[in-house]
Design an enzyme around this catalytic site. Structure first.
Site, PDB file in Angstrom:
ATOM      1  N   LEU A  23       8.870  10.781  27.844  1.00 15.11           N
ATOM      2  CA  LEU A  23       9.696  11.982  27.975  1.00 15.11           C
ATOM      3  C   LEU A  23       9.184  12.706  29.204  1.00 15.11           C
ATOM      4  O   LEU A  23       7.966  12.893  29.345  1.00 15.11           O
ATOM      5  CB  LEU A  23       9.568  12.886  26.743  1.00 15.11           C
ATOM      6  CG  LEU A  23      10.357  12.533  25.483  1.00 15.11           C
ATOM      7  CD1 LEU A  23      10.000  13.504  24.362  1.00 15.11           C
ATOM      8  CD2 LEU A  23      11.860  12.557  25.738  1.00 15.11           C
ATOM      9  N   ASP A  24      10.081  13.112  30.111  1.00 12.28           N
ATOM     10  CA  ASP A  24       9.592  13.792  31.303  1.00 12.28           C
ATOM     11  C   ASP A  24       9.080  15.184  30.948  1.00 12.28           C
ATOM     12  O   ASP A  24       9.260  15.677  29.834  1.00 12.28           O
ATOM     13  CB  ASP A  24      10.646  13.808  32.414  1.00 12.28           C
ATOM     14  CG  ASP A  24      11.894  14.599  32.050  1.00 12.28           C
ATOM     15  OD1 ASP A  24      11.767  15.635  31.373  1.00 12.28           O
ATOM     16  OD2 ASP A  24      12.990  14.189  32.462  1.00 12.28           O
ATOM     17  N   LYS A  25       8.427  15.815  31.908  1.00 12.70           N
ATOM     18  CA  LYS A  25       7.742  17.095  31.676  1.00 12.70           C
ATOM     19  C   LYS A  25       8.680  18.160  31.120  1.00 12.70           C
ATOM     20  O   LYS A  25       8.309  18.939  30.242  1.00 12.70           O
ATOM     21  CB  LYS A  25       7.107  17.561  32.986  1.00 12.70           C
ATOM     22  CG  LYS A  25       6.417  18.915  32.933  1.00 12.70           C
ATOM     23  CD  LYS A  25       5.722  19.192  34.263  1.00 12.70           C
ATOM     24  CE  LYS A  25       5.117  20.589  34.293  1.00 12.70           C
ATOM     25  NZ  LYS A  25       6.142  21.638  34.490  1.00 12.70           N
ATOM     26  N   ALA A  26       9.916  18.192  31.611  1.00 13.74           N
ATOM     27  CA  ALA A  26      10.848  19.235  31.197  1.00 13.74           C
ATOM     28  C   ALA A  26      11.547  18.929  29.878  1.00 13.74           C
ATOM     29  O   ALA A  26      12.232  19.785  29.331  1.00 13.74           O
ATOM     30  CB  ALA A  26      11.892  19.455  32.290  1.00 13.74           C
ATOM     31  N   SER A  27      11.381  17.716  29.363  1.00 16.87           N
ATOM     32  CA  SER A  27      12.037  17.330  28.112  1.00 16.87           C
ATOM     33  C   SER A  27      11.099  17.547  26.930  1.00 16.87           C
ATOM     34  O   SER A  27       9.888  17.676  27.085  1.00 16.87           O
ATOM     35  CB  SER A  27      12.477  15.864  28.171  1.00 16.87           C
ATOM     36  OG  SER A  27      13.385  15.666  29.241  1.00 16.87           O
TER      37      SER A  27
END
Length: 233
Positions: free
Chosen positions: A97-101
């Site tokens: 999961l990327d940082k913003a997710s």
């Protein structure tokens, strides 16, 4: 072999071997590709015998702003900060999961089980709730399923439905059966839509449920089996 035993990740094993920290039958081994047999040979990592770790499978509710990485060169908080002092063995993330997710993230030291979940050929559905800065109509939802080609990659949703909307934005449910880097964000951006919030709520039959943000729990044996693994290995 070190990875399959659940001792560390493949990249961590390769680094340890090249640094001379691994011995096989009393000799330092510097070649990560050298065959080894954990049942017939004595293998040491940092002077300690290597043995298969107990298989551990956990679900974590990843908060927004947390990096899915063992270490971050920019000093940002990682998911491993959330597991600190939990007494767990080494665990690797199953997918990303990327940082913003935010939302459901699996971690395990069972690399074979993890590979089955992440390999595209197994098509394990991942369900996301996505807040967007528009109110998509059915024609746009259909186009998300039809897909686009962006930077040489085909990006498409398996399903896309409207959950609810206000005057200026909406929540969508988007299901993927494979995941490319920033898949949903890139797919929506190709249609001029910005993601305001992205939350993974399910992987296969496993749902995030009421797990508090930043908290984790062990998967049950039945949950491991339903996701395609076998906790008795």
């Amino acid at each position: 072999m070190l990875s399959k035993l659940g001792v560390c990740s493949r990249s961590q094993a390769e680094k340890a071997i090249r640094e001379g920290r691994v011995q096989v039958d009393g000799r330092v081994v510097l070649d990560p590709e050298r065959p080894a047999d954990s049942e017939r040979q004595r293998i040491l990592l940092d002077g300690e015998p290597v043995a298969a770790s107990k298989r551990v499978y956990i679900a974590l509710n990843k908060p927004r702003g947390i990096v899915v990485s063992a270490a971050d060169e920019r000093g940002r908080d990682t998911v491993y900060d959330l597991l600190k002092d939990a007494g767990l063995p080494w665990l690797g993330p199953v997918g990303r999961l990327d940082k913003a997710s935010e939302g459901l993230l699996l971690l395990s030291n069972d690399s074979v089980w993890a590979a089955r979940l992440t390999e595209p050929k197994h098509h394990v559905d991942k369900t996301y709730h996505v807040q967007v800065d528009d109110i998509p109509d059915q024609a746009l939802l259909d186009r998300l399923v039809e897909g686009v080609v962006e930077e040489g990659e085909r990006l498409a949703a398996r399903r896309a439905t409207l959950l609810r909307h206000g005057e200026k934005n909406a929540w969508l449910e988007i299901v993927l059966d494979e995941g490319r880097n920033r898949h949903i964000r890139r797919l929506l951006a190709a249609h001029g839509i910005e993601v305001l919030r992205l939350l993974r709520v399910a992987i296969g039959s496993l749902v995030l449920g009421e797990l508090p943000k930043g908290q984790w729990r062990h998967l049950s044996p039945d949950e491991v089996r339903l996701l395609g693994g076998d906790e008795t290995r």
